[in-house]
Design a protein around this motif. Structure first.
Motif, short mmCIF file in Angstrom:
data_model
loop_
_atom_site.label_atom_id
_atom_site.label_comp_id
_atom_site.label_asym_id
_atom_site.label_seq_id
_atom_site.Cartn_x
_atom_site.Cartn_y
_atom_site.Cartn_z
N MET A 1 0.78 -1.21 0.10
CA MET A 1 -0.06 0.01 0.17
C MET A 1 0.80 1.19 0.06
O MET A 1 1.91 1.09 0.30
N GLU B 52 -4.40 1.07 0.27
CA GLU B 52 -4.25 -0.08 -0.77
C GLU B 52 -5.38 0.49 -2.03
O GLU B 52 -4.97 0.44 -3.14
N SER B 56 -4.08 1.17 -5.72
CA SER B 56 -4.53 0.30 -6.89
C SER B 56 -5.39 0.96 -7.68
O SER B 56 -5.33 0.51 -8.97
#
Lengths: 596, 120
Positions: A1, B52, B56
């Protein structure tokens, strides 16, 4: 992340000498201690510019600008800022506006008038990580050039931008490229001049340390534009951080196939190597630099032949300064009109200055051409410390001249500086206050050029030495009015007869101080006085009998035994014995001793 | 040797990360309460989920940050979303799943999820 917080520790030369490496290690340790190493990114960047406040640490996303950081502050910053999200205000650099509201760092006086084009990545990216450079459209300019343009078009585009050589000469870069492209021959070279030698200048150094890939990419573009397949960066060995980061950058670029055979798969072979210089000032001169790379003695030769026809190893060569290269990728990506929208008509774009001397905010600044000296000194530089008065600014180092306080509103560009008897030089800007003696300053720079003259041509080797001796005579109070005339005559002789730029510009500090501060020279010669109180031979230390309480501290402190007097009676200094060391002034508690 | 496509992929991937280094006024800001109360209530998985998603989905205009205790410890984990030009939205009792929903509904489609917000 992605990491939620980025801790940027300055890894420029200034902050490194302020121990920023230890701060960096401490941040890693403390962040690990609170188990946040996966959430927080810690990197070392290039110079933030505000060196006076270093070592500097900036934490994003808040953009908190911590100044004068010490390793022992790190634990508190991590626990408060990183763990709890509370900025530790007492360590943060803050400026407030009239209403007492604190300003963001972008709005502070130091950054507000700046325009960071060349330094855009300094203090933003990790210079040792090619991926971060790529994230800012890195190597896209090269891709654009090779896939959509012919070499002629690249040269034309650079010419159209009006970019001029940032090493100081101000020659149009595009014209230089075009003449190298036209020169016959299948082997050509691209050379980057990173032999920054002026005392007080650290622009090129900071750019190489903060954004080495930008220079590599510009050299690749240059290689394509002139038909060269090999580049050299001539950098002085005295810049270890810059050399290291350049080497890391070259290695990473080779690993990614960006440098080397068939670079980026686009069909043009190009590689770059580093050549270390031993730190001779004359090797910043084009022909001397070329000889040094060839392994010969670093001495200049007559021009013509120009480098474009007969350069490195006798091949056509294009040589550009680091900062010039720093502009190239932006010009390619944003177009020449964008570049021309900044600066003045004849000097578009920006210029980086290393601000030093008697100024509050010592550091690295980038301003649009045409900005006045006043803006740089009063706004960005924060004025003269200790309530002193601005007297003059020295640009261009030993090749440049002094700009007196009366010309503080001159817009700075190549032509204006030449007009007032100075020159842009590579961009050192030394600020002087009223405690600076202009004759002494001229002597200081002359001493430097006398040391650094390579000795090949007589006007420079002997002429500058003689200039220095006359200045020495004047500062010792032994000068005559004929000496001043002789000084001036010799200056013009050296300027017009020296072989290379070093000699041709060496008398500039003398000429410009003679032009604007002739009265100071005359005071040294006629009145045997140094108005600024610098030249030791012309000063006498005197005890004011009305202030002296006869404590005897000065007598005890004097290493020469020059002070006599009875206890509780005013003391006297015997000027024939006095060595003018100043120990008595330091010892006196009543401020009774003066320099006259 | 990296191909042009691979280089572009690196650029895109890194851009979202580097974006955290701008204090860009026009960015959407997501702030997660990360004081003791927030962390104890499970703020870390929430923060990670946001991180995240941002990476992404290559959300270049979103800044992720943290803050301390805002006083409503009972409602932790608390997340505040600032969209420029709009009122701030405060989400309470968040978890990783809700965080991902906030990304798709609020950040990408401009529809705050009323159900998760603080109500008096």
């Amino acid at each position: 992340m992605i990491e939620r917080a980025h801790i940027l520790v300055c890894g420029g030369t200034g902050c490194t000498s302020g121990n920023s490496k230890a701060i960096f290690e401490e941040f890693k340790k403390q962040v690990k201690a609170v188990n946040l190493e996966n959430e927080v990114k810690i990197i070392m960047t290039g110079c933030f510019g505000l060196c006076a406040k270093g070592p500097i640490v900036v934490i994003y996303p808040e953009g908190a600008f911590y100044q004068h950081v010490k390793p022992e502050y790190v634990k508190e910053i991590v626990e408060e800022h990183i763990v709890k999200g509370r900025i530790v205000d007492k360590y943060v650099h803050r400026e407030t506006d009239e209403s007492g509201k604190s300003k963001s760092i972008e709005d502070s006086a130091f950054y507000k008038s700046q325009k960071r084009i060349v330094l855009r990545h300094c203090g933003v990216i990790d210079p040792e990580n090619i991926d971060e450079y790529l994230a800012f459209d890195g190597y896209k300019a090269y891709e654009k050039v090779v896939t959509t343009m012919t070499p002629e078009e690249v040269c034309d585009l650079v010419t159209a931008s009006g970019l001029r050589g940032r090493g100081g000469g101000g020659f149009p870069t595009g014209v230089k490229w075009a003449s190298t492209l036209k020169a016959p021959g299948d082997i050509k070279y691209v050379v980057c001049n990173a032999d920054e030698g002026d005392p007080g200048a650290f622009m090129d150094r900071s750019l190489l340390e903060g954004d080495p890939h930008a220079v590599l990419e510009a050299m690749m573009i240059n290689g394509y534009a002139v038909g060269a397949h090999q580049g050299y960066i001539y950098v002085r060995a005295e810049y270890p951080i810059a050399v290291h980061r350049l080497q890391v950058a070259i290695n990473q670029a080779r690993e990614y196939g960006i440098l080397g055979k068939n670079a980026m798969g686009l069909g043009h072979d190009f590689d770059i190597d580093i050549r270390l210089g031993a730190g001779a000032f004359v090797c910043g001169e084009a022909t001397a630099l070329i000889h040094s790379i060839e392994g010969k003695r670093g001495e200049p030769t007559q021009k013509p032949p120009h480098l474009a026809d007969h350069g490195l190893f006798g091949r056509p060569t294009v040589l550009n300064n680091v900062e010039t290269y720093g502009n190239i990728t932006q010009i390619i990506l944003n177009g020449p009109e964008w570049f021309r929208s900044m600066g003045t008509e004849k000097s578009p774009g920006t210029k980086v200055f290393a601000l030093g001397g008697k100024i509050t905010n010592t550091g690295l600044v980038e301003i649009p051409m045409g900005t006045t000296l006043r803006t740089i000194i009063e706004d960005i530089g924060g004025g003269i410390p200790n309530g002193r008065k601005f007297k003059a600014a020295q640009t261009g180092g030993p090749s440049g001249g002094c700009i007196p306080a009366s010309l503080i509103d001159t817009p700075i560009d190549y032509d204006n500086l030449i007009k007032i008897g100075s020159m842009m030089g590579s961009g050192g800007l030394i600020v002087m206050d009223d405690t600076t003696c202009m004759v002494d300053i001229a002597k200081f720079f002359l001493e430097f050029t006398v040391d650094e003259s390579c000795g090949k041509c007589t006007p420079c080797r002997i002429g500058n030495k003689r200039l220095y001796e006359i200045l020495e005579k004047i500062t010792e109070g032994k000068g005559t009015m004929e000496d001043i005339d002789k000084l001036e005559e010799l200056c013009y002789y050296i300027k017009s007869n020296s072989l290379c730029g070093l000699g041709q510009t060496a008398p500039n500090p003398v000429l410009s101080t003679l032009k604007y501060f002739r009265d100071e020279y005359i005071a040294h010669v006629k009145d045997k006085k140094c108005p600024a109180g610098v030249c030791k031979a012309l000063l006498n230390y005197v005890i004011d009998p009305s202030k002296c309480v006869g404590c005897g501290l000065c007598k005890r402190g004097c290493p020469a035994g020059a002070i006599s007097g009875e206890l509780k009676q005013p003391h006297v200094i015997d000027t024939s014995k006095c060595i003018k060391c100043g120990a008595c002034i330091a010892a006196c508690r009543k401020n009774a001793i003066e320099k006259k | 040797m990296k191909s042009l496509e691979e280089l572009q992929a690196i650029r895109d991937r890194k851009k979202a990360e580097i974006n955290n280094r701008t204090t860009g006024e026009n960015n959407i800001r997501i702030i997660v309460g990360m004081a003791t109360c927030g962390i104890a209530a499970g703020a870390r998985p929430v923060l990670q989920a946001f991180g995240e998603e941002i990476e992404s989905r290559k959300l270049e205009n979103v800044t992720l940050g943290q803050t301390g205790c805002i006083g409503l410890c009972k409602y932790e984990p608390i997340v505040e979303v600032f969209v420029p030009g709009q009122d701030k939205v405060t989400y309470v009792h968040m978890d990783a799943k809700k965080a991902r929903e906030v990304i798709t509904s609020h950040i990408l489609n401009g529809k705050p999820i009323a159900e998760y917000t603080y109500k008096e």
